[in-house]
Design a protein around this motif. Structure first.
Motif, PDB file in Angstrom:
ATOM      1  N   ASP A 156       0.828  -1.197   0.000  1.00 46.18           N
ATOM      2  CA  ASP A 156       0.000   0.000   0.000  1.00 46.18           C
ATOM      3  C   ASP A 156       0.872   1.261   0.000  1.00 46.18           C
ATOM      4  O   ASP A 156       1.277   1.747   1.048  1.00 46.18           O
ATOM      5  CB  ASP A 156      -0.920  -0.031   1.228  1.00 46.18           C
ATOM      6  CG  ASP A 156      -1.929   1.096   1.205  1.00 46.18           C
ATOM      7  OD1 ASP A 156      -1.775   2.012   0.361  1.00 46.18           O
ATOM      8  OD2 ASP A 156      -2.854   1.070   2.028  1.00 46.18           O
ATOM      9  N   ILE A 157       1.161   1.732  -1.194  1.00 47.48           N
ATOM     10  CA  ILE A 157       2.054   2.880  -1.336  1.00 47.48           C
ATOM     11  C   ILE A 157       1.465   4.138  -0.695  1.00 47.48           C
ATOM     12  O   ILE A 157       2.152   4.876   0.003  1.00 47.48           O
ATOM     13  CB  ILE A 157       2.369   3.134  -2.832  1.00 47.48           C
ATOM     14  CG1 ILE A 157       3.213   1.964  -3.355  1.00 47.48           C
ATOM     15  CG2 ILE A 157       3.112   4.445  -3.039  1.00 47.48           C
ATOM     16  CD1 ILE A 157       3.417   1.962  -4.832  1.00 47.48           C
ATOM     17  N   ASN A 158       0.165   4.337  -0.916  1.00 48.28           N
ATOM     18  CA  ASN A 158      -0.443   5.576  -0.413  1.00 48.28           C
ATOM     19  C   ASN A 158      -0.392   5.700   1.097  1.00 48.28           C
ATOM     20  O   ASN A 158      -0.101   6.764   1.630  1.00 48.28           O
ATOM     21  CB  ASN A 158      -1.890   5.694  -0.902  1.00 48.28           C
ATOM     22  CG  ASN A 158      -1.904   6.171  -2.341  1.00 48.28           C
ATOM     23  OD1 ASN A 158      -0.957   6.838  -2.773  1.00 48.28           O
ATOM     24  ND2 ASN A 158      -2.933   5.803  -3.072  1.00 48.28           N
ATOM     25  N   SER A 159      -0.666   4.590   1.797  1.00 46.91           N
ATOM     26  CA  SER A 159      -0.673   4.718   3.257  1.00 46.91           C
ATOM     27  C   SER A 159       0.767   4.918   3.767  1.00 46.91           C
ATOM     28  O   SER A 159       0.991   5.609   4.752  1.00 46.91           O
ATOM     29  CB  SER A 159      -1.338   3.507   3.913  1.00 46.91           C
ATOM     30  OG  SER A 159      -0.461   2.425   3.919  1.00 46.91           O
ATOM     31  N   GLU A 160       1.744   4.372   3.044  1.00 44.63           N
ATOM     32  CA  GLU A 160       3.143   4.574   3.449  1.00 44.63           C
ATOM     33  C   GLU A 160       3.541   6.045   3.239  1.00 44.63           C
ATOM     34  O   GLU A 160       4.257   6.626   4.048  1.00 44.63           O
ATOM     35  CB  GLU A 160       4.055   3.644   2.636  1.00 44.63           C
ATOM     36  CG  GLU A 160       5.402   3.326   3.296  1.00 44.63           C
ATOM     37  CD  GLU A 160       5.305   2.343   4.459  1.00 44.63           C
ATOM     38  OE1 GLU A 160       4.188   2.124   4.968  1.00 44.63           O
ATOM     39  OE2 GLU A 160       6.356   1.805   4.880  1.00 44.63           O
ATOM     40  N   LEU A 161       3.032   6.638   2.159  1.00 42.76           N
ATOM     41  CA  LEU A 161       3.340   8.051   1.908  1.00 42.76           C
ATOM     42  C   LEU A 161       2.681   8.956   2.949  1.00 42.76           C
ATOM     43  O   LEU A 161       3.273   9.946   3.387  1.00 42.76           O
ATOM     44  CB  LEU A 161       2.889   8.459   0.499  1.00 42.76           C
ATOM     45  CG  LEU A 161       3.746   7.926  -0.654  1.00 42.76           C
ATOM     46  CD1 LEU A 161       3.147   8.311  -1.998  1.00 42.76           C
ATOM     47  CD2 LEU A 161       5.186   8.449  -0.557  1.00 42.76           C
ATOM     48  N   THR A 162       1.480   8.580   3.358  1.00 39.52           N
ATOM     49  CA  THR A 162       0.812   9.344   4.410  1.00 39.52           C
ATOM     50  C   THR A 162       1.630   9.284   5.690  1.00 39.52           C
ATOM     51  O   THR A 162       1.839  10.287   6.375  1.00 39.52           O
ATOM     52  CB  THR A 162      -0.600   8.759   4.679  1.00 39.52           C
ATOM     53  OG1 THR A 162      -1.238   8.589   3.435  1.00 39.52           O
ATOM     54  CG2 THR A 162      -1.417   9.659   5.574  1.00 39.52           C
TER      55      THR A 162
END
Lengths: 540, 85
Positions: free
Chosen positions: A35-41
Motif C-alpha cells: 500500500d504505497i499511499n498509506s506509506e506516503l501518508t
C-alpha cells in the motif's frame, strides 16, 4: 520506594543522576510494501512531527544557549524541507520499499553526496543527515533515541554496541548501568578510557525507570533507583571519601615510575581516539600506546582519505607534545566494522578476516593508512604497530609493504619519518610461541592480554555465560607472557603489555619480575599503578 | 535574468549554518536562483544542493536569478554573501 540492583562495578566512582533508557539496536523491517499511499501518508506525518520536534528544540536551545547552538536545528528543518530529500524518500516508497528502507537508502545516498565533496567540513555534516534520519525512524518506532538525551544522565541499557556508544554526546554520559555486558566488552573499554562510572551485569533492568533519579556506585557495584534522602546523603559522603583518595594520587603527578630498588618502567596511556588525548595527558602518562586507528574508520561513512587520516594522526602527535605515540594499524573484522567495508558475515569473526589479515588482503586500504602514519610521523614521536601477526611470513609481507610505501613516498619526494620504530602485537599463542623468530625483525612487542587470553583459553570474552569459566590470571597466559619477554630480551627488544591485565594491580609485581619494560594502562589507572610500582621492591 | 559572481572570502567556506541563512533568504523570493561552481550547479533554495557544492575560500560562485523579483533578490543575496561568506 527505592530499589537496589547489584552487578559488577567496572570503572569510575559514584554518580547521582537521572537514568536515560537506551533501546537496543532494533533491526528494521526489510520487506516490501503493497500500500504505497498509506506509506506516503505515514511519511508526511512523520516529517511534520519531526519538524515540530526540531522547531521546539530550536526554541529551547535558543533560549538556553543562544543562536549559535540553536541554528543547527534550523538547518535540520531545512534538510527535511529540501524537496530533493523528500522526493528521494518518496521515490523509494513508490518503488514499494518500506518507509524505513526508503529513509535509510536516502540517508545513504545523501551522505555519500556530501562525503564526495572534497571539503572535510561538509564530509562531517554526514552526521547531520544521520541525525535527521534517526529522528524520523525513532518517531516511526515510537522510541527516543540516544541523540535526544538532553540532560547529563546515567545510560540504562541491556547492552550497548560500539556504534551505539559513539552516538552519545560524551559530555552528557555520567554513567553506564548495563544489564549485560562484560569487563572486556567495547562499551566497558570505552567507559574505562573515559573514567565513566560503569556497572554491568545488573539483573532485570526496567525501561520504565527512564527519567528516575538513581545512585550508581562502581565501587560497590550497585544501582539504587529512586533513592531515599538518607541514601542520597550517604552517597554524598562516600563521594567525599573517594575525592580525598584522588587528592593523594594527584601528588604523584610528575614523579618517576620506578620501584624502590630503582627499576624504571614506561607507564603509557591506552588511547582510543584523538579526543581522549587531552584527558589522558592530564593523568601524566609517559607516552601513548595503542592508538586504536580503527575508530576513525568506525565513525566514518566511507573510507577515510589519506589526507583525513594524515590530519588525525598529525594532530594526535602534536597534541601528545613529543611523547611517544604507538599507532596500531587497522584492527577491524566482522564483529567490529563499518558498513562500507562490506565484510561478509562470518561464523567465527574472532578467527576470521580481521586486522592484519584484512590489510594484507586489501593492500590499497593498508597502504593509504601507512602513508598517512609515515607522513604524520614527521610531526612528533610516532611508532607503528601491527595487530594479529601469527607467522614470520605474515610479518615479512607486512614489512615489505611498509618498505614499498616508504619507497613510494621517497620517489614522490613527500616528507615522512623514515626510521620510526616498528612493533607487533603478540595476541595469539602462535605469536608468543614463535616470538623468538619474530623478535629480530621488529623493534618491540606489545602483548595484548585480552585477545591472548581469549585465544589461549578458547573462551569468548563477550559471552557472559562464560564468566564462571574465565580465569583472567590463567597460568598458560602468564607463561606465554614470560616467554615472550625472555625472547624479546635475547635480541634487546623491548616489551610492553596492553589490555586489561596491564591495569590489574595484583599482577603488576609479577610483570615487573618477568622483566616487562612498558605497561599500557587506561588513563585513570596511571596514577594508581604508579603508586603501586613505587611501593614495590624487586630486590626482596 | 540577472547574473553575478562572488568570490568566497570566509576561510570556512559555505558551511551548514550560514548555508541555512542563505537558503532561508532565497526561499523568500519567487525567482529561480541557481548557484554554480566549477561546472557543478545547485538550487539556492535547496540546502543539500548548496552543501554538495562544497564551496571553499577563494572559489568563485556564479549566481543566476530569474523571475519577477530578481532585482530585490540579487540585492539581498549579494548582501548576505558579503556579510557571511
Amino acid at each position: 520506594m527505592s530499589k537496589i540492583l547489584t552487578g559488577i562495578g567496572i570503572c569510575g566512582d559514584l554518580v547521582i543522576a537521572p537514568l536515560f533508557y537506551c533501546e537496543q539496536e532494533i533491526s528494521l523491517p526489510t520487506e516490501n510494501i503493497t500500500d504505497i499511499n498509506s506509506e506516503l501518508t505515514r511519511l508526511n506525518q512523520t516529517i511534520s512531527l519531526a519538524k515540530q520536534e526540531l522547531s521546539d528544540l530550536y526554541e529551547k536551545t535558543l533560549k538556553q544557549y543562544g543562536q549559535e547552538k540553536a541554528s543547527i536545528f534550523e538547518v535540520h528543518q531545512m534538510m527535511l524541507d529540501d524537496p530533493d530529500f523528500y522526493e528521494s524518500i518518496k521515490n523509494f516508497i513508490e518503488n514499494k520499499e518500506n518507509i524505513f528502507q526508503a529513509i535509510q537508502k536516502t540517508a545513504h545516498n545523501f551522505a555519500k553526496m556530501l562525503a564526495d565533496t572534497d571539503d572535510p567540513y561538509m564530509q562531517a555534516r554526514v552526521a547531520d543527515i544521520k541525525d535527521i534520519c534517526k529522528r524520523l525512524i525513532s518517531i516511526l518506532l515510537g522510541t527516543k533515541s540516544n541523540y535526544m538525551m538532553e540532560q547529563p544522565s546515567i545510560i540504562l541499557a541491556k547492552d550497548l554496541t560500539p556504534s551505539q556508544v559513539v552516538t552519545f554526546d560524551e559530555s552528557k554520559i555520567l554513567g553506564f548501568a548495563l544489564q549485560e555486558g562484560s569487563a572486556n566488552s567495547h562499551a566497558s573499554i570505552l567507559a574505562k578510557a573515559n573514567s565513566i562510572t560503569t556497572v554491568i551485569n545488573l539483573k532485570e533492568i526496567d525501561k520504565n525507570w527512564n527519567g528516575k533519579t538513581a545512585i550508581l556506585n562502581a565501587h560497590t557495584g550497585t544501582l539504587i533507583i529512586d533513592p531515599s534522602p538518607e541514601q542520597i546523603n550517604q552517597a554524598k559522603k562516600d563521594l567525599e571519601i573517594i575525592k580525598n583518595q584522588k587528592i593523594a594520587l594527584e601528588k604523584l603527578k610528575g614523579t618517576k615510575t620506578s620501584t624502590k630498588d630503582g627499576k624504571t618502567i614506561k607507564l603509557y596511556a591506552n588511547k582510543n581516539d584523538i579526543e581522549d588525548i587531552d584527558k589522558a595527558l592530564n593523568q601524566d602518562p609517559e607516552g601513548f600506546s595503542l592508538f586504536r586507528t580503527e575508530f576513525t574508520y568506525l565513525k566514518a561513512s566511507a573510507y577515510p582519505t589519506e589526507e583525513t587520516l594524515f590530519n588525525v594522526y598529525k594532530e594526535t602527535l602534536i597534541k601528545a607534545k613529543g611523547k611517544e605515540v604507538v599507532f596500531r594499524t587497522l584492527d577491524i573484522g566482522a564483529d567490529k566494522t563499518a558498513p562500507y567495508f562490506n565484510l561478509p558475515k562470518e561464523e567465527n569473526p574472532a578467527l576470521g578476516l580481521r586486522a592484519i589479515r584484512l590489510c594484507l588482503t586489501r593492500q590499497e586500504l593498508f597502504k593509504t593508512q601507512l602513508r598517512a602514519i609515515l607522513r604524520a610521523g614527521a610531526f612528533g614521536n610516532a611508532l607503528i604497530m601491527f595487530p594479529m601477526i601469527i607467522s614470520v611470513k605474515e610479518l615479512d609481507n607486512t614489512l615489505t609493504i611498509l618498505n614499498e610505501v616508504k619507497q613510494e613516498l621517497k620517489t614522490q619526494a613527500i616528507s615522512f619519518k623514515e626510521d620510526l620504530q616498528v612493533g607487533i602485537m603478540i595476541e595469539t599463542p602462535a605469536a608468543a610461541l614463535i616470538s623468538e623468530d619474530l623478535a629480530p625483525k621488529v623493534d618491540f612487542f606489545s602483548i595484548g592480554t585480552n585477545d591472548l587470553t581469549q585465544y589461549t583459553c578458547a573462551l569468548d570474552r563477550q559471552n557472559r555465560e562464560l564468566l564462571p569459566f574465565l580465569d583472567t590470571h590463567h597460568k598458560a597466559v602468564l607463561k606465554l607472557i614470560e616467554m615472550t619477554v625472555q625472547n624479546a630480551h635475547k635480541y634487546n627488544k623491548w616489551v610492553g603489555i596492553c589490555g586489561e591485565l596491564a591495569s590489574d594491580m595484583t599482577l603488576t609485581e609479577t610483570f615487573l619480575r618477568f622483566g616487562v619494560d612498558e605497561l599500557s594502562v587506561t588513563p585513570p589507572n596511571i596514577l594508581p599503578i604508579r603508586q603501586k610500582i613505587q611501593s614495590l621492591d624487586l630486590s626482596k | 535574468m540577472i547574473q553575478f559572481t562572488y568570490k568566497i572570502k570566509d576561510p570556512a567556506g559555505i558551511h551548514a549554518r550560514p548555508a541555512g541563512i542563505l537558503v532561508k533568504l532565497a526561499n523568500g523570493f519567487k525567482s529561480t536562483i541557481t548557484v554554480s561552481k566549477a561546472g557543478k550547479s545547485g538550487d539556492l533554495k535547496r540546502i543539500f544542493s548548496i552543501m554538495a557544492l562544497g564551496a571553499k575560500q577563494g572559489e568563485q560562485l556564479d549566481i543566476h536569478i530569474e523571475g519577477e523579483d530578481e532585482n530585490q533578490a540579487k540585492e539581498a543575496i549579494l548582501k548576505c554573501l558579503q556579510d557571511n561568506f
